[in-house]
Design a protein around this motif. Structure first.
Motif, PDB file in Angstrom:
ATOM      1  N   ALA A 284       1.028  -1.057  -0.004  1.00  0.00           N
ATOM      2  CA  ALA A 284       0.312   0.103  -0.336  1.00  0.00           C
ATOM      3  C   ALA A 284       0.600   1.341  -0.147  1.00  0.00           C
ATOM      4  O   ALA A 284       0.639   2.172  -0.447  1.00  0.00           O
ATOM      5  N   ALA A 285       1.665   0.965  -0.140  1.00  0.00           N
ATOM      6  CA  ALA A 285       3.145   1.432  -0.114  1.00  0.00           C
ATOM      7  C   ALA A 285       3.775   1.575  -1.260  1.00  0.00           C
ATOM      8  O   ALA A 285       3.540   1.294  -2.372  1.00  0.00           O
ATOM      9  N   GLY A 286       3.994   3.328  -1.826  1.00  0.00           N
ATOM     10  CA  GLY A 286       3.878   2.811  -3.474  1.00  0.00           C
ATOM     11  C   GLY A 286       5.590   2.318  -4.421  1.00  0.00           C
ATOM     12  O   GLY A 286       6.152   2.088  -3.418  1.00  0.00           O
ATOM     13  N   HIS A 287       5.784   2.609  -5.053  1.00  0.00           N
ATOM     14  CA  HIS A 287       6.767   1.770  -5.936  1.00  0.00           C
ATOM     15  C   HIS A 287       7.706   2.694  -6.996  1.00  0.00           C
ATOM     16  O   HIS A 287       7.835   3.375  -6.641  1.00  0.00           O
ATOM     17  N   ALA A 288       9.044   2.029  -6.851  1.00  0.00           N
ATOM     18  CA  ALA A 288      10.190   2.870  -7.547  1.00  0.00           C
ATOM     19  C   ALA A 288       9.259   2.718  -8.721  1.00  0.00           C
ATOM     20  O   ALA A 288       8.839   1.831  -9.506  1.00  0.00           O
ATOM     21  N   THR A 289       9.636   4.235  -9.400  1.00  0.00           N
ATOM     22  CA  THR A 289       9.466   4.303 -10.407  1.00  0.00           C
ATOM     23  C   THR A 289      10.680   3.923 -11.775  1.00  0.00           C
ATOM     24  O   THR A 289      11.770   4.096 -11.093  1.00  0.00           O
ATOM     25  N   ALA A 290      10.528   3.612 -13.242  1.00  0.00           N
ATOM     26  CA  ALA A 290      11.654   3.863 -14.004  1.00  0.00           C
ATOM     27  C   ALA A 290      12.675   4.940 -13.701  1.00  0.00           C
ATOM     28  O   ALA A 290      13.634   4.917 -14.099  1.00  0.00           O
ATOM     29  N   ASP A 291      12.106   6.296 -13.329  1.00  0.00           N
ATOM     30  CA  ASP A 291      12.604   7.946 -12.962  1.00  0.00           C
ATOM     31  C   ASP A 291      12.860   8.545 -11.931  1.00  0.00           C
ATOM     32  O   ASP A 291      13.910   9.141 -11.680  1.00  0.00           O
ATOM     33  N   GLY A 292      12.992   6.732 -10.896  1.00  0.00           N
ATOM     34  CA  GLY A 292      13.103   7.046  -9.938  1.00  0.00           C
ATOM     35  C   GLY A 292      12.592   7.625  -8.763  1.00  0.00           C
ATOM     36  O   GLY A 292      12.642   8.125  -7.508  1.00  0.00           O
ATOM     37  N   GLY A 293      11.216   8.257  -9.648  1.00  0.00           N
ATOM     38  CA  GLY A 293      10.103   8.589  -8.303  1.00  0.00           C
ATOM     39  C   GLY A 293       9.424   7.697  -7.574  1.00  0.00           C
ATOM     40  O   GLY A 293       9.707   6.442  -7.358  1.00  0.00           O
ATOM     41  N   ASP A 294       8.513   7.838  -7.165  1.00  0.00           N
ATOM     42  CA  ASP A 294       7.506   7.293  -6.016  1.00  0.00           C
ATOM     43  C   ASP A 294       6.055   7.425  -6.672  1.00  0.00           C
ATOM     44  O   ASP A 294       5.440   8.312  -6.680  1.00  0.00           O
ATOM     45  N   THR A 295       5.464   6.187  -6.806  1.00  0.00           N
ATOM     46  CA  THR A 295       4.013   5.942  -7.335  1.00  0.00           C
ATOM     47  C   THR A 295       3.174   5.001  -6.056  1.00  0.00           C
ATOM     48  O   THR A 295       3.653   4.073  -5.938  1.00  0.00           O
ATOM     49  N   GLY A 296       2.124   6.047  -5.578  1.00  0.00           N
ATOM     50  CA  GLY A 296       1.342   5.270  -5.020  1.00  0.00           C
ATOM     51  C   GLY A 296       0.418   4.685  -5.746  1.00  0.00           C
ATOM     52  O   GLY A 296      -0.207   3.949  -6.379  1.00  0.00           O
ATOM     53  N   ALA A 297      -0.864   4.478  -4.867  1.00  0.00           N
ATOM     54  CA  ALA A 297      -2.469   4.450  -4.915  1.00  0.00           C
ATOM     55  C   ALA A 297      -3.035   4.966  -6.287  1.00  0.00           C
ATOM     56  O   ALA A 297      -4.017   4.925  -6.596  1.00  0.00           O
ATOM     57  N   GLY A 298      -2.866   5.839  -6.342  1.00  0.00           N
ATOM     58  CA  GLY A 298      -3.196   6.987  -7.583  1.00  0.00           C
ATOM     59  C   GLY A 298      -2.713   6.198  -8.971  1.00  0.00           C
ATOM     60  O   GLY A 298      -3.387   6.385 -10.019  1.00  0.00           O
ATOM     61  N   ALA A 299      -1.570   5.085  -8.926  1.00  0.00           N
ATOM     62  CA  ALA A 299      -1.709   4.214 -10.176  1.00  0.00           C
ATOM     63  C   ALA A 299      -3.046   4.221 -11.137  1.00  0.00           C
ATOM     64  O   ALA A 299      -3.878   2.964  -9.689  1.00  0.00           O
ATOM     65  N   TRP A 300      -3.223   3.776 -11.893  1.00  0.00           N
ATOM     66  CA  TRP A 300      -4.181   3.192 -12.937  1.00  0.00           C
ATOM     67  C   TRP A 300      -3.706   1.571 -12.143  1.00  0.00           C
ATOM     68  O   TRP A 300      -3.165   1.441 -12.887  1.00  0.00           O
ATOM     69  N   ASN A 301      -5.511   0.802 -12.422  1.00  0.00           N
ATOM     70  CA  ASN A 301      -5.903   0.084 -12.410  1.00  0.00           C
ATOM     71  C   ASN A 301      -7.055  -0.669 -12.659  1.00  0.00           C
ATOM     72  O   ASN A 301      -7.679  -0.459 -12.311  1.00  0.00           O
ATOM     73  N   PRO A 302      -6.343  -1.733 -13.915  1.00  0.00           N
ATOM     74  CA  PRO A 302      -7.820  -2.049 -14.513  1.00  0.00           C
ATOM     75  C   PRO A 302      -8.788  -2.694 -13.697  1.00  0.00           C
ATOM     76  O   PRO A 302     -10.106  -2.471 -14.446  1.00  0.00           O
TER      77      PRO A 302
END
Length: 342
Positions: A284-302
């Protein structure tokens, strides 16, 4: 001094580690280590003291019943050992845990203490990040190291990443400074379908690990699970024309970027790999992205919005030194440095 009672002398041991949290998009890496532990019936021989490294308000303990008796499982990092049979048997030391909340230097030093006592010859740390990669294509897995000699010997990339880092990057650098050969394997998970599980990414990590350490890994139901996962995402994405168009855009970008790789040498390498697999038998934490950023629950999920009309957010496209887009390599060290200083 670390005491390792009950652990036999190991044969050509390799330490394989993965940590839940920011470095583990889709739980792909931690699931890969759990798969190895389950398939080879690993025996836990050590666990780090949870009090030293974890904030229990962030990673809460769980209560469960054992024959009517209430017990508590504390969040921590555990080590187990498995023996891989065959013509050339070897042992794997599996490290599976949660990214620590504090004292990262001490955490890494404790793991390296185990590695030293066990005679570990190589440390492989697996991670997964969110990137601009379509779910319909093979999962990109990059192998990186800070050791130029190891990079040349094992056909790896020498890391050039600068930016936020997590426990995977910190542990790799700790290994380098301690003189222990270390490699990080990173799988790129589609940012628009980031929720776990992601058996396709887990399978890709295990395939790369198999090649790296030259062992035959039993895959069990993972290939079937990976196919079912892709079919499921296909169906969900097809319900929205804008999402389907977006996926097609990612496919075209990926295919264009990979055209130079369709060389005779690349095809020969893949064919040799296929032959090794066939000759090896069944296996429920965010994850590393390819540019070193942080993506959390806002990522789109089909799964959460299969019929929505909003185009999924597009992650920034990373660039290599030559300016070529690669969602896995540049993010290969996308881990979380600020936390390590706490």
């Amino acid at each position: 001094m670390i005491e390792l009672e009950g652990v036999p002398e190991l044969i050509d041991p390799v330490m394989v580690a993965a940590f839940e949290g920011w470095n583990d998009a889709g739980d792909a890496a931690s699931t890969a280590v759990a798969h190895l532990d389950r398939e080879w019936k690993g025996e836990v021989f050590a666990a780090l003291d949870a009090e030293d490294y974890y904030d229990f308000q962030v990673n809460r303990p769980t209560v469960w019943l054992d024959g009517g008796v209430r017990k508590i499982t504390w969040p921590t990092t555990r080590l187990s050992v498995v023996r891989v049979g065959g013509d050339k048997p070897r042992d794997l030391v599996l490290v599976r845990g949660i990214e620590p909340s504090m004292r990262w230097r001490s955490f890494c030093n404790e793991l390296l203490g185990f590695a030293h006592e066990l005679g570990v010859e190589l440390v492989v740390i697996m991670g997964a990040l969110l990137g601009d990669t379509p779910h319909t294509r093979p999962v990109p897995v990059s192998g990186v190291t800070s050791d130029p000699d190891l990079a040349q010997r094992m056909d790896l990339e020498e890391t050039k990443y600068e930016g936020p880092t997590g426990i995977v990057g910190i542990l790799q650098e700790a290994c380098t400074h301690a003189g222990v050969p270390a490699v990080s394997l990173w799988a790129a998970v589609p940012h628009y379908v980031s929720q776990p599980p992601n058996p396709k990414a887990t399978l890709a990590l295990l395939n790369r690990l198999e090649d790296l350490i030259d062992v035959r890994i039993p895959l069990g139901e993972l290939p079937e699970d990976a196919r079912a996962w892709q079919v499921g995402v296909d169906q969900l994405a097809a319900e929205d024309s804008e999402v389907a168009e977006y996926v097609q855009t990612l496919e075209e970008a990926r295919d264009t970027a990979e055209l130079p790789e369709a060389s005779g040498e690349a095809i020969a390498r893949e064919f040799e790999r296929y032959l090794r697999r066939r000759d090896g038998g069944p296996g429920a934490a965010g994850h590393a992205t390819a540019d070193g950023g942080d993506t959390g629950a806002g990522a789109w999920n089909p799964k959460e919005n299969p019929g929505g009309r909003t185009r999924p957010p597009k992650a920034p496209r990373p660039e290599t030194e030559a300016g070529t887009e690669t969602g896995a390599e540049t993010g290969a060290e996308s881990e979380d440095e600020d936390s390590s200083e706490e």
